[in-house]
Motif scaffolding. Sequence first.
Motif, PDB file in Angstrom:
ATOM      1  N   LEU A  58       0.871  -1.180   0.000  1.00  0.00           N
ATOM      2  CA  LEU A  58       0.000   0.000   0.000  1.00  0.00           C
ATOM      3  C   LEU A  58       0.909   1.231   0.000  1.00  0.00           C
ATOM      4  O   LEU A  58       1.526   1.554   1.014  1.00  0.00           O
ATOM      5  CB  LEU A  58      -0.906  -0.020   1.233  1.00  0.00           C
ATOM      6  N   VAL A  59       0.998   1.891  -1.142  1.00  0.00           N
ATOM      7  CA  VAL A  59       1.941   2.999  -1.311  1.00  0.00           C
ATOM      8  C   VAL A  59       1.224   4.321  -1.086  1.00  0.00           C
ATOM      9  O   VAL A  59       0.408   4.749  -1.914  1.00  0.00           O
ATOM     10  CB  VAL A  59       2.593   2.973  -2.701  1.00  0.00           C
ATOM     11  N   GLU A  60       1.523   4.972   0.027  1.00  0.00           N
ATOM     12  CA  GLU A  60       1.107   6.341   0.292  1.00  0.00           C
ATOM     13  C   GLU A  60       2.352   7.228   0.252  1.00  0.00           C
ATOM     14  O   GLU A  60       3.448   6.781   0.572  1.00  0.00           O
ATOM     15  CB  GLU A  60       0.462   6.470   1.665  1.00  0.00           C
ATOM     16  N   GLY A  61       2.174   8.481  -0.116  1.00  0.00           N
ATOM     17  CA  GLY A  61       3.327   9.375  -0.145  1.00  0.00           C
ATOM     18  C   GLY A  61       4.376   8.869  -1.114  1.00  0.00           C
ATOM     19  O   GLY A  61       4.080   8.547  -2.257  1.00  0.00           O
ATOM     20  N   ARG A  62       5.613   8.770  -0.630  1.00  0.00           N
ATOM     21  CA  ARG A  62       6.712   8.415  -1.526  1.00  0.00           C
ATOM     22  C   ARG A  62       7.337   7.069  -1.178  1.00  0.00           C
ATOM     23  O   ARG A  62       7.523   6.745   0.001  1.00  0.00           O
ATOM     24  CB  ARG A  62       7.785   9.503  -1.491  1.00  0.00           C
ATOM     25  N   ALA A  63       7.636   6.306  -2.200  1.00  0.00           N
ATOM     26  CA  ALA A  63       8.421   5.076  -2.087  1.00  0.00           C
ATOM     27  C   ALA A  63       9.677   5.301  -2.919  1.00  0.00           C
ATOM     28  O   ALA A  63       9.632   5.258  -4.147  1.00  0.00           O
ATOM     29  CB  ALA A  63       7.641   3.874  -2.604  1.00  0.00           C
ATOM     30  N   LEU A  64      10.785   5.565  -2.246  1.00  0.00           N
ATOM     31  CA  LEU A  64      12.006   5.985  -2.923  1.00  0.00           C
ATOM     32  C   LEU A  64      13.127   4.967  -2.708  1.00  0.00           C
ATOM     33  O   LEU A  64      13.251   4.405  -1.621  1.00  0.00           O
ATOM     34  CB  LEU A  64      12.466   7.346  -2.391  1.00  0.00           C
ATOM     35  N   GLY A  65      13.961   4.769  -3.723  1.00  0.00           N
ATOM     36  CA  GLY A  65      15.146   3.923  -3.577  1.00  0.00           C
ATOM     37  C   GLY A  65      14.797   2.535  -3.077  1.00  0.00           C
ATOM     38  O   GLY A  65      14.058   1.781  -3.717  1.00  0.00           O
ATOM     39  N   GLY A  66      15.351   2.202  -1.896  1.00  0.00           N
ATOM     40  CA  GLY A  66      15.053   0.910  -1.305  1.00  0.00           C
ATOM     41  C   GLY A  66      13.573   0.726  -1.015  1.00  0.00           C
ATOM     42  O   GLY A  66      13.066  -0.401  -1.009  1.00  0.00           O
ATOM     43  N   GLY A  67      12.854   1.832  -0.776  1.00  0.00           N
ATOM     44  CA  GLY A  67      11.406   1.741  -0.595  1.00  0.00           C
ATOM     45  C   GLY A  67      10.715   1.313  -1.870  1.00  0.00           C
ATOM     46  O   GLY A  67       9.755   0.531  -1.842  1.00  0.00           O
ATOM     47  N   ALA A  68      11.186   1.806  -3.017  1.00  0.00           N
ATOM     48  CA  ALA A  68      10.659   1.359  -4.304  1.00  0.00           C
ATOM     49  C   ALA A  68      10.957  -0.124  -4.509  1.00  0.00           C
ATOM     50  O   ALA A  68      10.116  -0.884  -5.008  1.00  0.00           O
ATOM     51  CB  ALA A  68      11.256   2.193  -5.436  1.00  0.00           C
ATOM     52  N   GLU A  69      12.174  -0.540  -4.112  1.00  0.00           N
ATOM     53  CA  GLU A  69      12.522  -1.958  -4.227  1.00  0.00           C
ATOM     54  C   GLU A  69      11.607  -2.826  -3.365  1.00  0.00           C
ATOM     55  O   GLU A  69      11.213  -3.925  -3.761  1.00  0.00           O
ATOM     56  CB  GLU A  69      13.981  -2.172  -3.829  1.00  0.00           C
ATOM     57  N   LEU A  70      11.273  -2.323  -2.177  1.00  0.00           N
ATOM     58  CA  LEU A  70      10.396  -3.076  -1.278  1.00  0.00           C
ATOM     59  C   LEU A  70       9.035  -3.330  -1.915  1.00  0.00           C
ATOM     60  O   LEU A  70       8.460  -4.407  -1.750  1.00  0.00           O
ATOM     61  CB  LEU A  70      10.238  -2.320   0.041  1.00  0.00           C
ATOM     62  N   THR A  71       8.514  -2.352  -2.673  1.00  0.00           N
ATOM     63  CA  THR A  71       7.204  -2.567  -3.303  1.00  0.00           C
ATOM     64  C   THR A  71       7.243  -3.740  -4.277  1.00  0.00           C
ATOM     65  O   THR A  71       6.238  -4.441  -4.445  1.00  0.00           O
ATOM     66  CB  THR A  71       6.723  -1.313  -4.061  1.00  0.00           C
ATOM     67  N   THR A  72       8.394  -3.973  -4.910  1.00  0.00           N
ATOM     68  CA  THR A  72       8.494  -5.060  -5.891  1.00  0.00           C
ATOM     69  C   THR A  72       8.593  -6.429  -5.226  1.00  0.00           C
ATOM     70  O   THR A  72       8.494  -7.446  -5.916  1.00  0.00           O
ATOM     71  CB  THR A  72       9.702  -4.858  -6.823  1.00  0.00           C
ATOM     72  N   ALA A  73       8.811  -6.465  -3.905  1.00  0.00           N
ATOM     73  CA  ALA A  73       8.870  -7.733  -3.180  1.00  0.00           C
ATOM     74  C   ALA A  73       7.485  -8.187  -2.743  1.00  0.00           C
ATOM     75  O   ALA A  73       7.361  -9.172  -2.015  1.00  0.00           O
ATOM     76  CB  ALA A  73       9.793  -7.619  -1.973  1.00  0.00           C
ATOM     77  N   CYS A  74       6.445  -7.469  -3.165  1.00  0.00           N
ATOM     78  CA  CYS A  74       5.063  -7.866  -2.919  1.00  0.00           C
ATOM     79  C   CYS A  74       4.442  -8.349  -4.230  1.00  0.00           C
ATOM     80  O   CYS A  74       4.891  -7.987  -5.321  1.00  0.00           O
ATOM     81  CB  CYS A  74       4.256  -6.687  -2.362  1.00  0.00           C
TER      82      CYS A  74
END
Length: 311
Positions: A154-170
């Motif tokens: 569930l992406v609210e606000g910003r998913a940057l760098g490693g946070g963007a990578e974390l979204t791809t692990a779902c």
Amino acid sequence: MVLCALRRQLLMSGGRCGTWTRLLQRQSSGCVYSGTDGFNHQEIREKLLAFPGGSIDLLKQDSGIAVLTINNPSRMNAFSGSMMVDLEERVTQLENWTDGKGLVVQGAAETFCSGSDLNAVRAISNPQDGMKMCMFMQNTLTRLLRLPLISVALVEGRALGGGAELTTACDFRLMASGSVIQFVHKHMGLVPGWGGAARLVCIVGSQNALKLLGGAVKVDPELGLHIGLSDGVLEAQQEAEGAVTLLQQAENWLSRYTKGAAPVIQAVKKVVLSGRELPLSDALRTEKDVFGTVWGGPANLQALASKPKHK
């Protein structure tokens, strides 16, 4: 199980026994790296724990859907060293959750995650420690993706760098209105190191992955839907009895895929996982083995008893 085909090949292999043994051990644990790669798990854990801050919070619910929260608001939910260790421990808990069916990954305070805490990054900026951290997080996020649960970021606000990578692990990604996913690694003189590039190619294809990584493109909900990085856009809603939170919306969205008995939902995830990661012949054998775990099981027998005869 997903590993049965690999076990057969291990038993049948002769001179390649050592290679198959290492592969089987990695797949069994869900990890990519082990001691044979020079990866000392305890050593890197201790090094990461020297950089505390924030937490990874886990709530397991009776519905079978768990909520994992990246919680470090003062640093836009950036991962401290101790949070990396926390995440690994929460993944272990989810691997052992027999009643689990689904997982929502979110950030605290209306932002997802801004990657790594720069304080920790600066302290381990030498290549040796950086490589160890890379292997640790690749292992953890690979295990997250391989959980026998259907997961959504569930992406609210910003998913940057490693946070963007974390979204791809779902398995899925839902973006709130106004949110952004951005692989900013190039701006830091880096490429993804937590497995995000490999997973991104699988999700959006190599051409789009090159654009997102090479251009550090800001992916808003509209672009996310267009290229397949996002599976839906959520907006604040109102009901007669009050507001419906984005988390509630995400849980409702996920529940359409997690209705039913936990062993069946977990079996669904396992056969999809094998189809994604194994050669076709091995995936087919694995599908047969997983099928055997639910055929004649309680959910199957109950469905047979409740369905009317064919007309």
